[in-house]
Design an enzyme around this catalytic site. Structure first.
Site, PDB file in Angstrom:
ATOM      1  N   SER A  20       0.780  -1.301   0.144  1.00 43.76           N
ATOM      2  CA  SER A  20       0.022  -0.130   0.015  1.00 43.76           C
ATOM      3  C   SER A  20       0.902   1.226   0.031  1.00 43.76           C
ATOM      4  CB  SER A  20      -0.992  -0.040   1.174  1.00 43.76           C
ATOM      5  OG  SER A  20      -0.197   0.020   2.283  1.00 43.76           O
ATOM      6  N   THR A 152     -38.620  28.138 -12.643  1.00 42.65           N
ATOM      7  CA  THR A 152     -38.937  26.740 -12.089  1.00 42.65           C
ATOM      8  C   THR A 152     -39.128  25.976 -13.335  1.00 42.65           C
ATOM      9  OG1 THR A 152     -41.258  27.299 -11.932  1.00 42.65           O
ATOM     10  CG2 THR A 152     -40.291  27.852 -10.147  1.00 42.65           C
ATOM     11  N   HIS A 153     -38.747  24.643 -13.275  1.00 48.48           N
ATOM     12  CA  HIS A 153     -38.698  23.816 -14.410  1.00 48.48           C
ATOM     13  C   HIS A 153     -37.751  24.294 -15.538  1.00 48.48           C
ATOM     14  CE1 HIS A 153     -42.574  22.264 -12.549  1.00 48.48           C
ATOM     15  NE2 HIS A 153     -42.811  23.543 -12.183  1.00 48.48           N
ATOM     16  N   SER A 274     -12.345  25.509 -29.524  1.00 51.10           N
ATOM     17  CA  SER A 274     -12.265  24.023 -30.393  1.00 51.10           C
ATOM     18  C   SER A 274     -11.197  24.059 -31.506  1.00 51.10           C
ATOM     19  CB  SER A 274     -13.704  24.061 -30.942  1.00 51.10           C
ATOM     20  OG  SER A 274     -13.808  23.286 -32.232  1.00 51.10           O
ATOM     21  N   LYS A 280     -15.783  29.069 -31.284  1.00 46.00           N
ATOM     22  CA  LYS A 280     -16.344  28.458 -29.962  1.00 46.00           C
ATOM     23  C   LYS A 280     -15.460  28.951 -28.830  1.00 46.00           C
ATOM     24  CE  LYS A 280     -18.170  24.326 -29.768  1.00 46.00           C
ATOM     25  NZ  LYS A 280     -19.350  23.812 -29.125  1.00 46.00           N
ATOM     26  N   ASN A 282     -15.620  27.286 -24.958  1.00 48.24           N
ATOM     27  CA  ASN A 282     -16.337  26.277 -24.276  1.00 48.24           C
ATOM     28  C   ASN A 282     -16.101  26.425 -22.674  1.00 48.24           C
ATOM     29  OD1 ASN A 282     -17.247  25.116 -26.716  1.00 48.24           O
ATOM     30  ND2 ASN A 282     -15.529  23.982 -26.897  1.00 48.24           N
ATOM     31  N   GLU A 287     -17.946  22.347 -16.929  1.00 48.99           N
ATOM     32  CA  GLU A 287     -18.468  21.070 -17.299  1.00 48.99           C
ATOM     33  C   GLU A 287     -17.632  19.840 -16.487  1.00 48.99           C
ATOM     34  OE1 GLU A 287     -18.698  20.731 -21.784  1.00 48.99           O
ATOM     35  OE2 GLU A 287     -17.641  22.448 -21.567  1.00 48.99           O
ATOM     36  N   TYR A 314     -10.231  -4.971  13.036  1.00 50.36           N
ATOM     37  CA  TYR A 314      -9.617  -4.763  11.722  1.00 50.36           C
ATOM     38  C   TYR A 314      -9.582  -5.838  10.917  1.00 50.36           C
ATOM     39  CZ  TYR A 314      -5.929  -3.464   8.376  1.00 50.36           C
ATOM     40  OH  TYR A 314      -5.223  -3.251   7.192  1.00 50.36           O
TER      41      TYR A 314
HETATM   42  N1  ARG Z   1      -1.476  -0.864   5.519  1.00 46.58           N
HETATM   43  C1  ARG Z   1      -2.360  -1.136   6.607  1.00 46.58           C
HETATM   44  C2  ARG Z   1      -3.646  -0.593   6.370  1.00 46.58           C
HETATM   45  O1  ARG Z   1      -3.682   0.457   5.796  1.00 46.58           O
HETATM   46  C3  ARG Z   1      -2.054  -1.034   7.863  1.00 46.58           C
HETATM   47  C4  ARG Z   1      -2.533  -1.648   9.190  1.00 46.58           C
HETATM   48  C5  ARG Z   1      -2.199  -2.987   8.838  1.00 46.58           C
HETATM   49  N2  ARG Z   1      -2.529  -3.964  10.063  1.00 46.58           N
HETATM   50  C6  ARG Z   1      -2.394  -5.098  10.080  1.00 46.58           C
HETATM   51  N3  ARG Z   1      -2.630  -5.788  11.066  1.00 46.58           N
HETATM   52  N4  ARG Z   1      -1.879  -5.902   8.682  1.00 46.58           N
HETATM   53  O2  ARG Z   1      -4.727  -0.967   6.739  1.00 46.58           O
END
Ligand code: ARG
Length: 455
Positions: A20, A152-153, A274, A280, A282, A287, A314
């Site tokens: 992560s 309205t509408h 454009s 144009k 835009n 948007e 967790y």
């Molecule tokens: N990278 C993990 C998360 O974002 C951190 C917590 C991980 N805890 C564990 N018991 N593996 O959730």
């Protein structure tokens, strides 16, 4: 980090799905702040020595400098931000680094880091909402009396002023800011010290770390502390509602920009051309803001589904909380800034708005109200007479202010020329003096109130 129990390395695929650091490096500042507070508390509680604490604080400061300088090497093999920091700390200060994780788990660590990140995001967003409100207020003040059709509408309904219309959004964004403030107040409890899930046998002081990190108090249940992400969900809900408001204003800017409406001009700074059609201009920024709400609602939906049905406490599912939350706030912050820029940039074309405000028999309600006020007609009868007047005007190809008195008197002989005083858009808006109404003085009173509130 858990070599004692394991003799083999994880499969490459295991690492690929588990890692992560690519996204949670955005928690680096919060992670370091949490570790500094935790180390200071451990020393005060007598769990680690002052020497160890000093080494840890020095190492964390060095890591912070490396991250700021962009020289910190984020490494996939250390999985996430928590273990990347700890591994680097060990390289820098040796075995004392291992004492930092006493009475702490990555479970309360990530709950803390993420909560602080969301808290910061709510604060930044609130500031950006305020900047947008200020841009709206400035524009509203300049055009508090500029008449335009109210719809309205999306059909012309009654004349209003451009300032009044912009102030409607100031109210909406004010409630958005209040929702972020509410969410912030509820989330402002520190989960640090919940440890893995059950609390800690060490004599930790959770009140001390809570205070050091700007929380009102520690959370009161260790299981809840590591298991819930409702603070993020609540903030994403507030963000989605705010993005919904932005999308409505964006849509109106798109409509007002069309040559058919021609109510506003945007400068080259907030438009694009454009590649094929030279004429144009835009409103792309509007948007894109209109579209971003999809991303916001998508993020809210994503995190709701991640959390739904998870047993306490967790589970690794919860690692999937971050990307949608980061993406949502990135999109919202950019949208808020772009909208503030666009609002400051846009110039109403007052003549176009005024002409449209008078079209479509927009003062028909004023005519009916006059019949009620001056001739004491029941409103339903006045509505009927007015309908006949509109029909006549349509036949003659004129607006209500140009309808001859003789035609009006044919509908009710008691009508006098005084009725023409209420048939212009300017007279119409000036008459709507009820609290919160579109009369320029009412609009200015609300602008003043908001200026004071935002000062
Ligand atoms: N990278 C993990 C998360 O974002 C951190 C917590 C991980 N805890 C564990 N018991 N593996 O959730």
């Amino acid at each position: 980090m858990w070599g004692g129990r394991f003799s083999d390395k994880p499969a490459e695929l295991m690492q690929a799905i588990n890692v992560s650091i690519g996204f949670d490096k955005r928690l680096a500042a919060q992670d370091l702040a949490g570790s500094r507070a935790h180390a200071a508390m451990l020393r005060t509680a007598g769990v680690i020595t002052s020497e160890d604490e000093a080494a840890i604080q020095g190492g964390l400061a060095a890591i912070e400098a490396e991250i700021e300088a962009g020289t910190f090497a984020f490494r996939d093999e250390y999985e996430d931000i928590h273990m990347n920091v700890e591994a680097r700390l060990r390289e820098l200060i040796g075995p004392a680094a291992g004492r930092l994780h006493t009475a702490r788990s990555r479970n309360d660590q990530v709950a803390l880091d993420f909560r602080m990140w969301v808290r910061d995001a709510c604060d930044r967003t609130a500031a950006q909402i305020k900047a947008l409100q200020n841009a709206l207020l400035a524009k509203a003040e300049l055009h508090a009396d500029a008449v335009m059709p109210g719809f309205t509408h999306l059909q012309p309904a009654q004349p209003v002023t451009f300032g009044h219309h912009l102030m409607a959004y100031v109210e909406m964004f004010g409630r958005d800011a209040a929702r972020f403030a509410d969410a912030r107040a509820r989330m402002n409890e520190s989960p640090l010290g919940a440890a893995a899930l059950a609390g800690s046998p060490f004599p930790i002081d959770r009140h001390m770390t809570a205070k050091a990190l700007g929380f009102d108090r520690p959370t009161a249940n260790s299981l809840d502390s590591v298991a819930d992400r409702d603070f993020a969900l609540e903030s994403l809900a507030a963000a989605t509602i705010c993005a919904t408001h932005l999308s409505r204003l964006a849509e109106e800017i798109v409509i007002w920009m069309t040559p058919q409406f021609g109510f506003i001009r945007l400068s080259d700074a907030f438009t694009t051309g454009s590649s094929i059609m030279p004429q144009k201009k835009n409103p792309d920024a509007a948007e894109l803001i209109r579209a971003k709400v999809g991303r916001l609602l998508g993020s809210f939906t994503q995190l709701s589904v991640v959390m739904k049905g998870l047993p306490l406490t967790y589970s690794k599912d919860m690692q999937e909380d971050k990307v949608p939350t980061f993406e949502a706030f990135d999109a919202l912050e950019l949208s808020l800034r772009a909208m503030a820029g666009m609002v400051a940039d846009l110039e109403p074309v007052r003549e176009k708005m005024a002409a449209a405000a008078g079209a479509g028999f927009s003062t028909a309600t004023d005519l009916a109200d006059w019949l009620v006020r001056e001739l004491n007609l029941p409103f339903r009868d006045a509505h009927h007479v007015t309908g006949a007047a509109v029909k006549k005007a349509e036949e003659l190809g004129v607006g209500l202010p140009e309808l001859p008195l003789s035609e009006l008197q044919a509908l009710d002989g008691r009508i006098t020329s005084a009725i023409y005083d209420v048939l212009t858009p300017e007279a119409s808006v000036a008459s709507r003096k009820s609290y919160g109404g579109t009369a320029p003085d009412q609009v200015r009173a609300q602008i003043k109130r908001w200026k004071e509130a935002l000062a």
